[in-house]
Design an enzyme around this catalytic site. Structure first.
Site, PDB file in Angstrom:
ATOM      1  N   ASP A  54       1.946  -6.837   2.644  1.00  0.00           N
ATOM      2  CA  ASP A  54       0.778  -5.981   2.900  1.00  0.00           C
ATOM      3  C   ASP A  54       1.234  -4.668   3.542  1.00  0.00           C
ATOM      4  OD1 ASP A  54      -1.883  -5.315   2.792  1.00  0.00           O
ATOM      5  OD2 ASP A  54      -2.520  -6.564   4.463  1.00  0.00           O
ATOM      6  N   GLY A 102      -5.795   1.620   5.036  1.00  0.00           N
ATOM      7  CA  GLY A 102      -6.529   1.715   6.291  1.00  0.00           C
ATOM      8  C   GLY A 102      -7.708   2.652   6.224  1.00  0.00           C
ATOM      9  N   GLY A 103      -8.013   3.265   7.365  1.00  0.00           N
ATOM     10  CA  GLY A 103      -9.148   4.155   7.485  1.00  0.00           C
ATOM     11  C   GLY A 103     -10.372   3.511   8.094  1.00  0.00           C
ATOM     12  N   HIS A 136      -3.964 -13.394   1.221  1.00  0.00           N
ATOM     13  CA  HIS A 136      -4.347 -13.578   2.634  1.00  0.00           C
ATOM     14  C   HIS A 136      -4.787 -15.016   2.913  1.00  0.00           C
ATOM     15  CE1 HIS A 136      -4.047  -9.299   2.537  1.00  0.00           C
ATOM     16  NE2 HIS A 136      -5.267  -9.065   2.099  1.00  0.00           N
ATOM     17  N   TYR A 176     -10.961  -2.617  -3.278  1.00  0.00           N
ATOM     18  CA  TYR A 176     -11.779  -3.698  -2.730  1.00  0.00           C
ATOM     19  C   TYR A 176     -13.065  -3.925  -3.524  1.00  0.00           C
ATOM     20  CZ  TYR A 176      -9.608  -4.747   1.846  1.00  0.00           C
ATOM     21  OH  TYR A 176      -8.798  -5.191   2.852  1.00  0.00           O
ATOM     22  N   HIS A 188      -8.580 -10.428  -2.636  1.00  0.00           N
ATOM     23  CA  HIS A 188      -8.472 -10.400  -1.178  1.00  0.00           C
ATOM     24  C   HIS A 188      -9.548 -11.336  -0.627  1.00  0.00           C
ATOM     25  CE1 HIS A 188      -8.890  -8.163   2.830  1.00  0.00           C
ATOM     26  NE2 HIS A 188     -10.062  -8.775   2.711  1.00  0.00           N
ATOM     27  N   ARG A 193     -16.107  -6.161   4.227  1.00  0.00           N
ATOM     28  CA  ARG A 193     -15.843  -4.898   3.531  1.00  0.00           C
ATOM     29  C   ARG A 193     -15.989  -5.034   2.018  1.00  0.00           C
ATOM     30  NH1 ARG A 193     -10.096  -4.522   6.292  1.00  0.00           N
ATOM     31  NH2 ARG A 193     -10.456  -6.771   6.038  1.00  0.00           N
ATOM     32  N   HIS A 201       0.863  -1.188   0.000  1.00  0.00           N
ATOM     33  CA  HIS A 201       0.000   0.000   0.000  1.00  0.00           C
ATOM     34  C   HIS A 201       0.898   1.236   0.000  1.00  0.00           C
ATOM     35  CE1 HIS A 201      -3.800  -2.191   0.698  1.00  0.00           C
ATOM     36  NE2 HIS A 201      -3.020  -3.047   1.345  1.00  0.00           N
TER      37      HIS A 201
END
Length: 436
Positions: free
Chosen positions: A330, A116-117, A272, A178, A243, A211, A111
């Site tokens: 990651d 994040g966030g 993952h 995503y 993901h 998500r 990244h």
């Protein structure tokens, strides 16, 4: 090599902490790495043994410009250098007696502009720093967006990767984030792959995760088909980097695609896969047996994880195809942990060094041969993602080279495309890293 040193001098003039005594400070046209044991040598195709690398050898590595010029038997190095110098060619010889010379690490999941966030605006993770990437032994990275494909943009990611490329790393990127429909640079996945050199596929598309946008069968088939065709037309990998979360649906949609279409399994690149519980690990095992490729996220120090190391040890004992596994960091992605009700209970950030630590743990703690332990972040991603001239030590390959201390496997030197990015006493930093 002259331009390399112009870069060093430019940076030193802008920094209040000059490192002239320990950084390379004279022009040269070739580098000779002598005395080390070389791992990750490209295997001779004539042997036809399907091995990803040859046996390690004591050979000296000659770098000219951005490429590896040749591999020399040590007995020939002295006369080779004398011949060059007699022709007024400036040579820098670096003695790395008995240390480990290997390909620079390839990290397929970074990244680079932060991520994040999930805990609100203040929980956005910071962007990558050049010296941290170099210190982790990374010479090639693939940048990625994650949960936030709205305030984090692909244009910003692309520009950041250009900056890192200027400073000596090799950089690529995934388009999308995503959610679906995916965000793109040019307006479509087709044109991103065809027109944007750094784009190698799309990702990370979230599946079986709270998500995720929960795409349906038809949406995924169209996306993967577009990536495949565009990959063929552009000469790129053209894969979708998925993901995977821990929902009970796991890989159901992907198995359905394999059963009901003619899309090859290697168009789908799953990440993952070792860190979402035993049921997903079982799916990873099945995926590998069917010929697919899985990416394992390196274990985090912050959360005292061992899932990836444990899974690699298990899969090796079970003689599963390790050449179909990659390991990525990651890096700069968030590390959120949720309870059963979906409430966030802890938060952290991945670091680029986690990939190197995986190699160190496999070798030092579990006695893996070095040539086996390094494949997950060198040969395997280079072959799968069509990174030609990377992932191996070989003539005419990019001079992306990592030299490790033979005792604790810490980086001594890092070379990216022939540039010296790190020595035992100096490391290259981006323009503003010296500002406190």
């Amino acid at each position: 090599m002259t331009q390399t040193h112009k870069t060093y001098h430019r940076q030193q003039r802008g920094s209040p902490r000059r490192q002239t005594s320990s950084s390379p400070n004279e022009t040269y046209q070739m580098i000779v790495l002598s005395g080390g044991k070389v791992y990750g040598i490209l295997p001779d195709p004539a042997n036809n043994n399907n091995s990803h690398t040859s046996e390690p050898r004591f050979v000296d590595v000659v770098v000219a410009g951005t490429k590896i010029l040749t591999l020399l038997e040590p007995s020939k190095t002295h006369s080779f250098i004398d011949g060059l110098r007699s022709n007024s060619i400036k040579v820098l010889r670096i003695n790395v007696e008995n240390q480990i010379i290997m390909p620079g690490l390839i990290d397929v999941h970074v990244h680079a502009i932060g991520g994040g966030g999930e805990q609100g605006p203040y929980s956005r993770t910071p962007e990558s720093r050049l010296s941290q990437l170099i210190s982790a032994g990374l010479t090639t990275i693939v940048g990625i967006l994650g949960t936030d494909g709205i305030t984090r943009s692909l244009l910003s990611l692309l520009q950041k990767l250009k900056s890192l490329e200027y400073d000596g790393l090799s950089t690529f990127m995934w388009t999308g984030s995503y959610r679906m429909p995916i965000v793109t640079v040019t307006g479509s996945l087709h044109s991103d792959l065809l027109l944007v050199d750094k784009v190698i596929g799309a990702g990370e598309i979230a599946l079986s995760d709270h998500r995720s946008s929960w795409p349906n069968f038809d949406e995924l088939v169209h996306l993967i088909s577009d990536a495949r065709v565009s990959g063929m037309l552009s000469g790129k990998a053209g894969v979708i980097h998925f993901h995977l979360g821990s929902s009970p649906s796991r890989l159901d949609l992907l198995w359905k695609i394999l059963n009901e279409t003619t899309i090859p399994i290697r168009q789908m690149y799953l990440t993952h896969m070792a860190s979402r519980g035993e049921l997903l690990i079982d799916e990873a095992k099945r995926w590998l047996k069917q010929g697919g490729v899985c990416d394992f996220t390196a274990d985090s120090d912050e959360q005292n994880e061992t899932a990836t190391i444990d899974t690699l040890n298990t899969f090796r004992n079970q003689k599963l195809p390790l050449s179909q596994i990659t390991v990525s960091s990651d890096a700069y992605g968030s590390l959120p942990e949720y309870d059963r009700e979906g409430r966030l209970i802890s938060y952290g950030m991945s670091l680029p060094v986690f990939t190197l630590k995986t190699i160190q743990n496999l070798v030092l703690k579990y006695q893996w041969p070095i040539e086996e332990a390094i494949q997950f972040s060198t040969a395997n991603p280079a072959k799968y993602l069509n990174f030609n001239k990377k992932g191996f030590i070989a003539i005419d390959y990019d001079a992306d080279i990592l030299i490790l201390n033979q005792t604790d496997l810490t980086p001594l030197y890092v070379l990216g495309k022939g540039q010296i990015l790190k020595t035992p006493t100096w490391i290259k930093r981006d323009m503003f890293e010296h500002i406190s």
